[in-house]
Design an enzyme around this catalytic site. Structure first.
Site, PDB file in Angstrom:
ATOM      1  N   SER A 252     -17.225 -49.050  14.380  1.00 21.60           N
ATOM      2  CA  SER A 252     -17.637 -49.270  12.996  1.00 21.60           C
ATOM      3  C   SER A 252     -17.328 -48.005  12.208  1.00 21.60           C
ATOM      4  O   SER A 252     -17.803 -46.926  12.558  1.00 21.60           O
ATOM      5  CB  SER A 252     -19.132 -49.584  12.914  1.00 21.60           C
ATOM      6  OG  SER A 252     -19.417 -50.811  13.539  1.00 21.60           O
TER       7      SER A 252
ATOM      8  N   LYS B  17     -17.332 -55.577   8.177  1.00 23.53           N
ATOM      9  CA  LYS B  17     -18.431 -55.086   9.017  1.00 23.53           C
ATOM     10  C   LYS B  17     -19.531 -54.475   8.156  1.00 23.53           C
ATOM     11  O   LYS B  17     -20.726 -54.647   8.432  1.00 23.53           O
ATOM     12  CB  LYS B  17     -17.912 -54.057  10.022  1.00 23.53           C
ATOM     13  CG  LYS B  17     -18.999 -53.446  10.927  1.00 23.53           C
ATOM     14  CD  LYS B  17     -19.731 -54.511  11.747  1.00 23.53           C
ATOM     15  CE  LYS B  17     -20.884 -53.927  12.562  1.00 23.53           C
ATOM     16  NZ  LYS B  17     -20.451 -53.150  13.721  1.00 23.53           N
TER      17      LYS B  17
ATOM     18  N   LYS C  95     -25.900 -45.161   9.802  1.00 22.50           N
ATOM     19  CA  LYS C  95     -24.515 -44.738   9.549  1.00 22.50           C
ATOM     20  C   LYS C  95     -23.763 -45.827   8.801  1.00 22.50           C
ATOM     21  O   LYS C  95     -23.066 -45.561   7.801  1.00 22.50           O
ATOM     22  CB  LYS C  95     -23.807 -44.438  10.872  1.00 22.50           C
ATOM     23  CG  LYS C  95     -22.339 -44.058  10.740  1.00 22.50           C
ATOM     24  CD  LYS C  95     -21.544 -44.406  11.991  1.00 22.50           C
ATOM     25  CE  LYS C  95     -21.382 -45.902  12.128  1.00 22.50           C
ATOM     26  NZ  LYS C  95     -20.543 -46.300  13.273  1.00 22.50           N
TER      27      LYS C  95
END
Length: 295
Positions: free
Chosen positions: A98, A172, A240
């Site tokens: 990611s 994502k 994050k």
């Protein structure tokens, strides 16, 4: 019938380990490397080759899969001149970490200059999805490259081509926004029914198939009411991803208030409640804390 490919997977953590097992179950020839070798070594018993460094791992690979903490980690590998020299002509690099969309575009451009194709292919589904080869795989990049990589990706889940380079990572981020905000909503719902005297498990059963039903309600709702916060999806990685979402939103001149609020709550869970390495369903603990219900 699956065509056996020579694949390297770098990053055999919570997600990369079961993904590696499924690649081998599909008949692929797999080499693995992880910074902590102890996390990759058990794969040898299942047929994997354990490399001693990333250069050795990448040598002769048709596909290189990275499942690392972020785009900086993948980018550092791609920028390594020894790694560049070890890449096979016509190899395809699948970054399933990611990361930021801009990192995906930078990686794709760099590898293109080296004659190597690249797809950004982040995943959703957590450790259960990884174990069951049922990951949602969002793929950005060239359509022909996607076609060439589809069979490899299908060994790990359900790949969908969502657009040009960077589009997989953008998807994502959208996924993680939905996940985080839904975790917040499920936490509030579970606390409400629990404090109100209803049986949370019975409520989840009653909601099955209804408009409010979701994997998060069923899986993370159970985690919340059972107090099971062993990591499947780490809170520090959720933050994050939310930070990356908000960075991308700023670039697009967008205001995402629900995302910003839930990011701040996850950050508090990390900073004040030592939640970094707990499952992201642990946001339930943050909610209980703000209501004075933690014992």
């Amino acid at each position: 019938m699956t065509t056996s490919r020579k694949i390297t997977l770098i990053g055999t953590g919570l997600m990369g380990f079961p993904m590696s097992l499924n690649l081998m179950k599909a008949g692929h020839d797999l080499t693995v490397w992880n910074r902590s070798a102890s996390r990759a070594k058990p794969l040898v018993a299942h047929g994997a080759t354990l490399a001693t460094n990333p250069v050795e791992a990448i040598t002769s690979a048709e596909f290189v899969i990275t499942m690392l903490s972020d785009g900086f980690a993948t980018g550092a590998l791609i920028e390594d001149e020894e790694v560049q020299r070890a890449l096979s002509k016509n190899a395809i690099w699948l970054d399933m970490s990611s990361a930021k969309p801009e990192h995906a575009r930078e990686q794709s451009s760099k590898l293109k200059d080296l004659g190597i194709a690249h797809l950004d292919a982040p995943v959703s589904g957590g450790t259960k999805g990884a174990e069951n080869a049922a990951l949602a795989i969002m793929v950005g990049g060239d359509a022909d490259t996607f076609a060439a990589a589809r069979e490899v990706l299908q060994a790990m889940g359900r790949p969908v081509h969502v657009g040009p380079s960077g589009a997989g990572q953008l998807s994502k981020l959208a996924n993680q926004t939905i996940v985080a905000v839904t975790i917040s909503a499920v936490a509030e719902a579970m606390l409400l029914v629990e404090q109100g005297g209803a049986d949370p498990a019975a409520v989840r059963e009653a909601l099955k198939g209804g408009f409010a039903d979701s994997t998060i309600l069923q899986q993370h709702g159970a985690r919340m009411t059972n107090g099971d916060f062993e990591p499947g999806g780490l809170t520090k990685f959720q933050v994050k991803d939310l930070n990356n979402t908000l960075d991308e939103a700023r670039h697009l001149d967008l205001n995402l208030p629900a995302t910003e609020n839930v990011r701040d709550r996850f950050q508090y869970f990390i900073d004040a409640m030592n939640g970094a390495d707990k499952d992201h369903s642990g946001l339930y603990l943050e909610l209980k804390s703000r209501n004075g219900l933690l014992t």
